[in-house]
Design a protein around this motif. Structure first.
Motif, short mmCIF file in Angstrom:
data_model
loop_
_atom_site.label_atom_id
_atom_site.label_comp_id
_atom_site.label_asym_id
_atom_site.label_seq_id
_atom_site.Cartn_x
_atom_site.Cartn_y
_atom_site.Cartn_z
N ASP A 37 4.74 -13.43 8.09
CA ASP A 37 5.03 -12.32 7.19
C ASP A 37 6.43 -12.43 6.57
N ASP A 38 7.35 -13.09 7.27
CA ASP A 38 8.71 -13.21 6.74
C ASP A 38 8.76 -14.00 5.44
N ALA A 39 7.72 -14.75 5.14
CA ALA A 39 7.70 -15.54 3.91
C ALA A 39 7.26 -14.72 2.70
N TYR A 40 7.00 -13.44 2.88
CA TYR A 40 6.49 -12.58 1.81
C TYR A 40 7.51 -11.48 1.51
N ILE A 41 7.40 -10.90 0.32
CA ILE A 41 8.29 -9.81 -0.05
C ILE A 41 7.71 -8.45 0.31
N TRP A 42 6.38 -8.39 0.51
CA TRP A 42 5.71 -7.15 0.91
C TRP A 42 4.45 -7.54 1.66
N VAL A 43 4.18 -6.81 2.75
CA VAL A 43 2.98 -7.08 3.54
C VAL A 43 2.31 -5.75 3.86
N GLY A 44 0.99 -5.81 3.88
CA GLY A 44 0.19 -4.66 4.26
C GLY A 44 -0.84 -5.07 5.30
N GLU A 45 -1.77 -4.17 5.55
CA GLU A 45 -2.77 -4.44 6.57
C GLU A 45 -3.75 -5.51 6.12
N ARG A 46 -4.06 -5.54 4.82
CA ARG A 46 -5.07 -6.49 4.34
C ARG A 46 -4.57 -7.35 3.17
N TRP A 47 -3.32 -7.12 2.68
CA TRP A 47 -2.83 -7.87 1.53
C TRP A 47 -1.36 -8.23 1.74
N ARG A 48 -0.94 -9.30 1.11
CA ARG A 48 0.45 -9.72 1.15
C ARG A 48 0.85 -10.23 -0.24
N VAL A 49 2.14 -10.07 -0.56
CA VAL A 49 2.68 -10.51 -1.86
C VAL A 49 3.85 -11.44 -1.60
N ARG A 50 3.83 -12.59 -2.20
CA ARG A 50 4.91 -13.54 -2.03
C ARG A 50 5.44 -14.00 -3.39
N ALA A 51 6.65 -14.54 -3.34
CA ALA A 51 7.31 -15.04 -4.54
C ALA A 51 7.55 -16.53 -4.40
N MET A 52 8.14 -17.12 -5.45
CA MET A 52 8.51 -18.51 -5.38
C MET A 52 9.72 -18.66 -4.45
N ASP A 53 10.08 -19.89 -4.13
CA ASP A 53 11.20 -20.12 -3.22
C ASP A 53 12.53 -20.16 -3.95
N ARG A 54 12.53 -19.97 -5.27
CA ARG A 54 13.77 -19.98 -6.05
C ARG A 54 13.55 -19.19 -7.33
N PRO A 55 14.62 -18.80 -8.02
CA PRO A 55 14.46 -18.06 -9.28
C PRO A 55 13.64 -18.84 -10.30
N THR A 56 12.90 -18.10 -11.10
CA THR A 56 12.00 -18.69 -12.09
C THR A 56 12.54 -18.44 -13.49
N GLY A 57 11.92 -19.09 -14.47
CA GLY A 57 12.31 -18.88 -15.86
C GLY A 57 11.88 -17.52 -16.37
N LEU A 58 10.78 -17.02 -15.90
CA LEU A 58 10.30 -15.69 -16.28
C LEU A 58 10.97 -14.64 -15.39
N PRO A 59 11.03 -13.39 -15.83
CA PRO A 59 11.66 -12.36 -15.00
C PRO A 59 11.04 -12.20 -13.63
N MET A 60 9.74 -12.49 -13.52
CA MET A 60 9.07 -12.33 -12.23
C MET A 60 7.79 -13.16 -12.21
N VAL A 61 7.59 -13.86 -11.10
CA VAL A 61 6.35 -14.59 -10.83
C VAL A 61 5.98 -14.29 -9.38
N LEU A 62 4.84 -13.63 -9.17
CA LEU A 62 4.41 -13.24 -7.84
C LEU A 62 2.96 -13.65 -7.61
N ILE A 63 2.59 -13.72 -6.33
CA ILE A 63 1.23 -14.10 -5.95
C ILE A 63 0.72 -13.06 -4.95
N LEU A 64 -0.43 -12.51 -5.25
CA LEU A 64 -1.11 -11.56 -4.37
C LEU A 64 -2.15 -12.32 -3.55
N GLU A 65 -2.07 -12.19 -2.22
CA GLU A 65 -2.99 -12.89 -1.34
C GLU A 65 -3.67 -11.90 -0.40
#
Length: 301
Positions: free
Chosen positions: A53-81
């Motif tokens: 879970d520490d690898a994610y920016i937000w975690v829930g009971e059934r879903w997690r959201v993570r980001a890239m390992d470094r700043p991106t060219g776009l204001p935000m790039v996220l992945i919902l898993e």
């Protein structure tokens, strides 16, 4: 015979196409009879299932959201898993319904960031068998980045600052946490930059205390400024010199006038000395006040 288009497609002329110059279409390879397994498929390990879970920016009971390992060219790039090792078509009805809710919720969170105009939601699924949805924020006013080439522009644009990137991650995580789950992304620490250290300030105050006192303000009248004792001695010497010159002239009347003037000068000198003592006392009081202020504890310490 291979099917190769004779010319580049029309989208290479679109304003959103990231490249220019002479282009040609790659050679189209023959299809393979069996596609290779993706990550988490067959005997291959799943990266998402093994990530803590520490690898994610937000975690829930059934879903997690993570980001890239470094700043991106776009204001935000996220992945919902999804927490469960399922692909999009394998979701049960409950998770399928929650996927719609989470997609809208995460899109709103990203769109609430400053400088974000649109949020592109993509699902490719060719690299991993674990469900993951991509969310890409298009910068406001960047009309050249509109459309299907936004993911390419993300690798071309210079990355945003790390402080801004971390702040955006923390804001999205906090936004999602308002509806449940646990935010793990934290904003960057504020780097307080003091104008000078306390030791340097104390040193300057000590040097100022050792220097001769000057008038408090240049707008004060000359009469309110204490007269140094050296100036009074010079004035007395000058008065005595003038008296001697008058006596040497031999004029009795002038001598009488000189004596009168000398007496007046002596009276003035005495008054000046008395005033000097009073002023010096006031000056010492002022110096004591200034010394007390200089050694006081600075505000906010």
């Amino acid at each position: 015979m291979h099917d190769t288009p004779p010319a580049v497609p029309d989208f290479t002329q679109w304003p959103s196409f990231p490249f220019e110059g002479d282009l040609r279409v790659k050679h189209i390879e023959d299809p393979v009879p069996v596609e290779p397994p993706r990550k988490g498929e067959g005997h291959r390990e799943c990266t998402a299932c093994n990530a803590p879970d520490d690898a994610y920016i937000w975690v829930g009971e059934r879903w997690r959201v993570r980001a890239m390992d470094r700043p991106t060219g776009l204001p935000m790039v996220l992945i919902l898993e999804s927490r469960s090792h399922l692909d999009l078509g394998d979701l049960p009805n409950l998770l399928a319904a929650e996927l719609g809710v989470m997609t809208v919720r995460l899109e709103r969170a990203i769109r609430s960031l400053d400088g974000v105009a649109r949020v592109h939601v993509n699902r490719w699924g060719d690299g991993s068998a674990h469900l993951h949805m991509w969310f890409l924020a298009r910068p406001y006013g960047r009309l050249q980045l509109r459309g299907t080439f936004l993911s390419l522009w993300d690798s071309i644009l210079p990355p945003i600052s790390e402080s801004q990137w971390r702040e955006n991650l923390a804001m999205v995580a906090a936004w999602l946490a308002e509806f449940g789950g646990r935010p793990l992304a934290e904003p960057p620490r504020i780097q307080w930059q003091a104008p000078s250290s306390l030791s340097a300030q104390a040193s300057r105050e000590q040097e100022a205390a050792e220097q001769p006192e000057e008038p408090v303000s240049v707008i004060e009248s000359d009469e309110e400024t204490p007269v140094p004792a050296d100036d009074l001695d010079d004035a007395a010497d000058a008065a005595e010199g003038d008296t001697s010159d008058v006596r040497a002239s031999g004029d009795g009347t002038a001598g009488d006038d000189a004596k009168a003037n000398a007496g007046a000068d002596s009276a003035d000198t005495a008054d000046s000395n008395g005033g000097q003592e009073g002023d010096a006392s006031q000056h010492d009081d002022a110096t004591g006040d200034a010394t007390t202020f200089g050694t006081a504890t600075p505000p906010g310490r």
